[in-house]
Write a protein that holds these residues in place. Structure first.
Motif, PDB file in Angstrom:
ATOM      1  N   VAL A  16      37.144  -1.526 -22.092  1.00  0.00           N
ATOM      2  CA  VAL A  16      35.961  -1.251 -21.292  1.00  0.00           C
ATOM      3  C   VAL A  16      35.529  -2.567 -20.673  1.00  0.00           C
ATOM      4  O   VAL A  16      35.368  -3.571 -21.370  1.00  0.00           O
ATOM      5  CB  VAL A  16      34.814  -0.673 -22.148  1.00  0.00           C
ATOM      6  N   VAL A  17      35.370  -2.573 -19.363  1.00  0.00           N
ATOM      7  CA  VAL A  17      34.917  -3.765 -18.648  1.00  0.00           C
ATOM      8  C   VAL A  17      33.453  -3.555 -18.276  1.00  0.00           C
ATOM      9  O   VAL A  17      33.111  -2.547 -17.661  1.00  0.00           O
ATOM     10  CB  VAL A  17      35.758  -4.012 -17.385  1.00  0.00           C
ATOM     11  N   GLU A  18      32.615  -4.497 -18.683  1.00  0.00           N
ATOM     12  CA  GLU A  18      31.197  -4.455 -18.328  1.00  0.00           C
ATOM     13  C   GLU A  18      30.846  -5.680 -17.501  1.00  0.00           C
ATOM     14  O   GLU A  18      31.312  -6.783 -17.786  1.00  0.00           O
ATOM     15  CB  GLU A  18      30.324  -4.426 -19.577  1.00  0.00           C
ATOM     16  N   VAL A  19      30.045  -5.464 -16.471  1.00  0.00           N
ATOM     17  CA  VAL A  19      29.540  -6.550 -15.644  1.00  0.00           C
ATOM     18  C   VAL A  19      28.022  -6.423 -15.614  1.00  0.00           C
ATOM     19  O   VAL A  19      27.492  -5.360 -15.292  1.00  0.00           O
ATOM     20  CB  VAL A  19      30.112  -6.488 -14.204  1.00  0.00           C
ATOM     21  N   ASN A  20      27.334  -7.477 -15.975  1.00  0.00           N
ATOM     22  CA  ASN A  20      25.865  -7.477 -16.055  1.00  0.00           C
ATOM     23  C   ASN A  20      25.345  -6.363 -16.957  1.00  0.00           C
ATOM     24  O   ASN A  20      24.323  -5.739 -16.678  1.00  0.00           O
ATOM     25  CB  ASN A  20      25.230  -7.348 -14.672  1.00  0.00           C
ATOM     26  N   GLY A  21      26.074  -6.056 -18.043  1.00  0.00           N
ATOM     27  CA  GLY A  21      25.636  -5.052 -18.997  1.00  0.00           C
ATOM     28  C   GLY A  21      25.903  -3.619 -18.590  1.00  0.00           C
ATOM     29  O   GLY A  21      25.584  -2.695 -19.324  1.00  0.00           O
ATOM     30  N   GLU A  22      26.500  -3.404 -17.425  1.00  0.00           N
ATOM     31  CA  GLU A  22      26.800  -2.053 -16.956  1.00  0.00           C
ATOM     32  C   GLU A  22      28.312  -1.853 -16.919  1.00  0.00           C
ATOM     33  O   GLU A  22      29.062  -2.759 -16.576  1.00  0.00           O
ATOM     34  CB  GLU A  22      26.212  -1.824 -15.561  1.00  0.00           C
ATOM     35  N   THR A  23      28.746  -0.640 -17.260  1.00  0.00           N
ATOM     36  CA  THR A  23      30.173  -0.349 -17.288  1.00  0.00           C
ATOM     37  C   THR A  23      30.768  -0.420 -15.888  1.00  0.00           C
ATOM     38  O   THR A  23      30.319   0.258 -14.970  1.00  0.00           O
ATOM     39  CB  THR A  23      30.435   1.043 -17.901  1.00  0.00           C
ATOM     40  N   TYR A  24      31.771  -1.269 -15.751  1.00  0.00           N
ATOM     41  CA  TYR A  24      32.496  -1.430 -14.492  1.00  0.00           C
ATOM     42  C   TYR A  24      33.670  -0.460 -14.445  1.00  0.00           C
ATOM     43  O   TYR A  24      34.005   0.083 -13.404  1.00  0.00           O
ATOM     44  CB  TYR A  24      32.977  -2.880 -14.382  1.00  0.00           C
ATOM     45  N   GLY A  25      34.306  -0.250 -15.615  1.00  0.00           N
ATOM     46  CA  GLY A  25      35.425   0.680 -15.688  1.00  0.00           C
ATOM     47  C   GLY A  25      36.058   0.688 -17.060  1.00  0.00           C
ATOM     48  O   GLY A  25      35.855  -0.218 -17.863  1.00  0.00           O
ATOM     49  N   THR A  26      36.807   1.754 -17.344  1.00  0.00           N
ATOM     50  CA  THR A  26      37.577   1.881 -18.579  1.00  0.00           C
ATOM     51  C   THR A  26      39.035   2.045 -18.191  1.00  0.00           C
ATOM     52  O   THR A  26      39.371   2.878 -17.341  1.00  0.00           O
ATOM     53  CB  THR A  26      37.101   3.104 -19.399  1.00  0.00           C
ATOM     54  N   TYR A  27      39.907   1.244 -18.802  1.00  0.00           N
ATOM     55  CA  TYR A  27      41.310   1.204 -18.410  1.00  0.00           C
ATOM     56  C   TYR A  27      42.210   1.333 -19.630  1.00  0.00           C
ATOM     57  O   TYR A  27      41.963   0.715 -20.661  1.00  0.00           O
ATOM     58  CB  TYR A  27      41.616  -0.111 -17.674  1.00  0.00           C
ATOM     59  N   SER A  28      43.257   2.113 -19.507  1.00  0.00           N
ATOM     60  CA  SER A  28      44.201   2.344 -20.596  1.00  0.00           C
ATOM     61  C   SER A  28      45.065   1.108 -20.826  1.00  0.00           C
ATOM     62  O   SER A  28      45.523   0.473 -19.874  1.00  0.00           O
ATOM     63  CB  SER A  28      45.096   3.539 -20.266  1.00  0.00           C
ATOM     64  N   LEU A  29      45.295   0.795 -22.097  1.00  0.00           N
ATOM     65  CA  LEU A  29      46.194  -0.308 -22.433  1.00  0.00           C
ATOM     66  C   LEU A  29      47.662   0.112 -22.314  1.00  0.00           C
ATOM     67  O   LEU A  29      48.548  -0.736 -22.346  1.00  0.00           O
ATOM     68  CB  LEU A  29      45.914  -0.811 -23.851  1.00  0.00           C
ATOM     69  N   SER A  30      47.918   1.399 -22.178  1.00  0.00           N
ATOM     70  CA  SER A  30      49.298   1.868 -22.088  1.00  0.00           C
ATOM     71  C   SER A  30      49.854   1.805 -20.666  1.00  0.00           C
ATOM     72  O   SER A  30      51.049   2.005 -20.453  1.00  0.00           O
ATOM     73  CB  SER A  30      49.412   3.299 -22.622  1.00  0.00           C
ATOM     74  N   LYS A  31      49.001   1.521 -19.696  1.00  0.00           N
ATOM     75  CA  LYS A  31      49.437   1.444 -18.299  1.00  0.00           C
ATOM     76  C   LYS A  31      49.289   0.004 -17.805  1.00  0.00           C
ATOM     77  O   LYS A  31      48.189  -0.551 -17.785  1.00  0.00           O
ATOM     78  CB  LYS A  31      48.583   2.380 -17.437  1.00  0.00           C
ATOM     79  N   ASP A  32      50.406  -0.606 -17.393  1.00  0.00           N
ATOM     80  CA  ASP A  32      50.365  -1.964 -16.854  1.00  0.00           C
ATOM     81  C   ASP A  32      49.629  -1.946 -15.518  1.00  0.00           C
ATOM     82  O   ASP A  32      49.957  -1.140 -14.640  1.00  0.00           O
ATOM     83  CB  ASP A  32      51.773  -2.517 -16.652  1.00  0.00           C
ATOM     84  N   GLN A  33      48.636  -2.821 -15.388  1.00  0.00           N
ATOM     85  CA  GLN A  33      47.847  -2.870 -14.160  1.00  0.00           C
ATOM     86  C   GLN A  33      47.105  -4.195 -14.050  1.00  0.00           C
ATOM     87  O   GLN A  33      46.944  -4.913 -15.031  1.00  0.00           O
ATOM     88  CB  GLN A  33      46.868  -1.708 -14.101  1.00  0.00           C
ATOM     89  N   THR A  34      46.671  -4.498 -12.844  1.00  0.00           N
ATOM     90  CA  THR A  34      45.858  -5.675 -12.576  1.00  0.00           C
ATOM     91  C   THR A  34      44.542  -5.199 -11.987  1.00  0.00           C
ATOM     92  O   THR A  34      44.533  -4.435 -11.028  1.00  0.00           O
ATOM     93  CB  THR A  34      46.571  -6.625 -11.589  1.00  0.00           C
ATOM     94  N   ILE A  35      43.430  -5.645 -12.585  1.00  0.00           N
ATOM     95  CA  ILE A  35      42.105  -5.195 -12.159  1.00  0.00           C
ATOM     96  C   ILE A  35      41.331  -6.383 -11.596  1.00  0.00           C
ATOM     97  O   ILE A  35      41.140  -7.387 -12.275  1.00  0.00           O
ATOM     98  CB  ILE A  35      41.313  -4.578 -13.342  1.00  0.00           C
ATOM     99  N   GLN A  36      40.936  -6.260 -10.341  1.00  0.00           N
ATOM    100  CA  GLN A  36      40.064  -7.249  -9.705  1.00  0.00           C
ATOM    101  C   GLN A  36      38.630  -6.875 -10.060  1.00  0.00           C
ATOM    102  O   GLN A  36      38.165  -5.798  -9.702  1.00  0.00           O
ATOM    103  CB  GLN A  36      40.257  -7.237  -8.187  1.00  0.00           C
ATOM    104  N   ILE A  37      37.933  -7.743 -10.779  1.00  0.00           N
ATOM    105  CA  ILE A  37      36.557  -7.473 -11.191  1.00  0.00           C
ATOM    106  C   ILE A  37      35.632  -8.207 -10.226  1.00  0.00           C
ATOM    107  O   ILE A  37      35.525  -9.439 -10.279  1.00  0.00           O
ATOM    108  CB  ILE A  37      36.307  -7.925 -12.641  1.00  0.00           C
ATOM    109  N   ASN A  38      35.003  -7.422  -9.349  1.00  0.00           N
ATOM    110  CA  ASN A  38      34.199  -7.996  -8.258  1.00  0.00           C
ATOM    111  C   ASN A  38      35.026  -9.066  -7.567  1.00  0.00           C
ATOM    112  O   ASN A  38      36.205  -8.899  -7.345  1.00  0.00           O
ATOM    113  CB  ASN A  38      32.854  -8.505  -8.768  1.00  0.00           C
TER     114      ASN A  38
END
Length: 120
Positions: free
Chosen positions: A34-56
C-alpha cells in the motif's frame, strides 16, 4: 578487558543474532504493498506482478520478484532508496521529506479500512 567481559559480549551478540534470525525468518511474505502519500492511500499494488510505479513527481517504486524497493526520490538525503527491498508483512519504506510510505500487507488484509472483521 577481562575474559568475563569478552564472554558477556559474545553471549549478548549471539542472543541478538538469534532474535534477529527468528524475527526475519518468522515473518510472513506479503501479498501487496500500500502506497500512501500525505497520509492518504495512493494505491495498492500486488507483489506478484513486476511493475514500476511513479509516485507523483517525487519517487519511483519498483516491484520485482515479489519484492518492492525505491529506485528514485527527489528528497535530498535519499534514505528511502537505501532502505532496501521489502517483502515481509508489516515492513515499510518511508520517505519523510516527500511524505511517502510504502507498507507490505498480507493477502487477508483490508487495505481500505484496516478491519479484521465486521460485526453486526
Amino acid at each position: 578487558m577481562k575474559k568475563a567481559d569478552v564472554k558477556l559480549i559474545l553471549i549478548v551478540g549471539v542472543i541478538c543474532v538469534l532474535l534477529l534470525a527468528v524475527r526475519y525468518f518468522g515473518m510472513d511474505t506479503g501479498a501487496s504493498v500500500v502506497v500512501e502519500v500525505n497520509g492518504e492511500t495512493y494505491g495498492t499494488y500486488s507483489l506478484s506482478k513486476d511493475q514500476t510505479i511513479q509516485i507523483n513527481d517525487t519517487n519511483v517504486l519498483v516491484i520485482e520478484d515479489g519484492e518492492a524497493y525505491m529506485t528514485e526520490a527527489s528528497c535530498p538525503d535519499g534514505l528511502c532508496i537505501s532502505q532496501g527491498h521489502i517483502s515481509a508483512e508489516g515492513t515499510m519504506i518511508v520517505c519523510l521529506p516527500n511524505r511517502v510510505v510504502v507498507q507490505v500487507i498480507g493477502a487477508d488484509a483490508d487495505a481500505e479500512d484496516g478491519l479484521d472483521a465486521v460485526t453486526g
